[in-house]
Write an enzyme that holds these catalytic residues in place. Sequence first.
Site, PDB file in Angstrom:
ATOM      1  N   CYS A 198       0.609  -0.980   0.089  1.00 25.92           N
ATOM      2  CA  CYS A 198       0.009  -0.098   0.019  1.00 25.92           C
ATOM      3  C   CYS A 198       0.643   1.391  -0.111  1.00 25.92           C
ATOM      4  O   CYS A 198       0.306   1.883  -0.355  1.00 25.92           O
ATOM      5  CB  CYS A 198      -0.979  -0.242   1.315  1.00 25.92           C
ATOM      6  N   THR A 243     -17.469  10.440   0.289  1.00 21.22           N
ATOM      7  CA  THR A 243     -16.181   9.840   1.376  1.00 21.22           C
ATOM      8  C   THR A 243     -14.808   9.137   1.578  1.00 21.22           C
ATOM      9  O   THR A 243     -14.746   8.861   3.240  1.00 21.22           O
ATOM     10  CB  THR A 243     -17.521   9.814   2.637  1.00 21.22           C
ATOM     11  N   ASP A 282     -10.831   0.083   7.002  1.00 16.44           N
ATOM     12  CA  ASP A 282      -9.426  -0.272   7.364  1.00 16.44           C
ATOM     13  C   ASP A 282      -8.567   0.698   7.250  1.00 16.44           C
ATOM     14  O   ASP A 282      -7.894   1.889   6.371  1.00 16.44           O
ATOM     15  CB  ASP A 282      -9.408  -1.543   6.809  1.00 16.44           C
TER      16      ASP A 282
END
Length: 358
Positions: free
Chosen positions: A27, A58, A237
Amino acid sequence: MADHTQPGATEVQAEPPLTSLSHGGGCGCKIAPAVLSRILAQTPSFPAPPDLLVGNETADDAAVYRLNDQQALVATTDFFMPIVDDPRDFGRIAATNAISDVYAMGGQPIMALALVGMPVDKLSPEIIGAILAGGAEVCAAAGIPVAGGHTIDSVEAIYGLVALGLVDPARIRSNAGARPGDLLVLGKPLGVGVLSAALKKGALDRAGYDRMIDTTTRLNTPGPALAQIDGVHAMTDVTGFGLAGHALEVARGSGLALQIDWSSVPLIEGARALVEGGFVTGASGRNWASYRDGVRLGDGISDLDRALLSDPQTSGGLLVACDPEALDAVMGCFHADGFAQAAVIGRAVEGDAGLGIA
């Protein structure tokens, strides 16, 4: 063929290490939040149909589309370049990370599609097959099939999934539902980016590698059970933008101020020592530069703390906002699925949308 499982191995390899084929891993590959906002600002808007219950308003974890009164489809995708050299571990991490977004919405995964881009002139079919097998192993653990996918010949190795799930429309838990007084619970410890930086420089020992693999391949299975708790109001998450970035998304989506007690935030064993040794990802700095205006740091927060707050978490933990009266049930869900380090790290309060860390 070389043993890809040993972190920092020095033997001559028949094929290049996976991490040598990418400019960034996991990531940490994400485009910085500020740059992403500029890109998306140029995207033409399209009127959302009424059955699109969660879109991109959002920066939520997945899109959710209502099928009927009892079911909504959760759809998400995630893919990235290698964070480790072991092909099976790379596949497992990438699949766990992709499926997590379904869990973060409160959904139950139902199937996945593989996204595969590989430099076929550099990696053998056996290595590529091991990556896909690792992903399929995680999907089997989640109880879903890899029902198809798409492959291309690319310069860098890329693997991930389209993950689909189902959720009761009444039980969707977006990142925008936190309420004043809610407690914040983090399901996994921080430090994946730090450990991956050390791994790439040959400075992570076997125990550290095993800790990194344990957390990045642990499916966020408490998600659907958490969504059944009435007192759970929001979930997300924590992944590429770090704890600070994803908590800030919750704050802005909910229109509240979030306060984090840094001393309560769990860290992977050894992560702080590695930060002190200079092992910080470039993505950490890009993250902080993107959202620093929305974060207030207390006097006791050091530059090392800040690096961990913005550390990109590949396959990170769930961040849950819940009513204090629901805390025992929330912690029970985490502990029942083996998340021993889940911890209360702060609360949501009335105030300007932003994040305070002390």
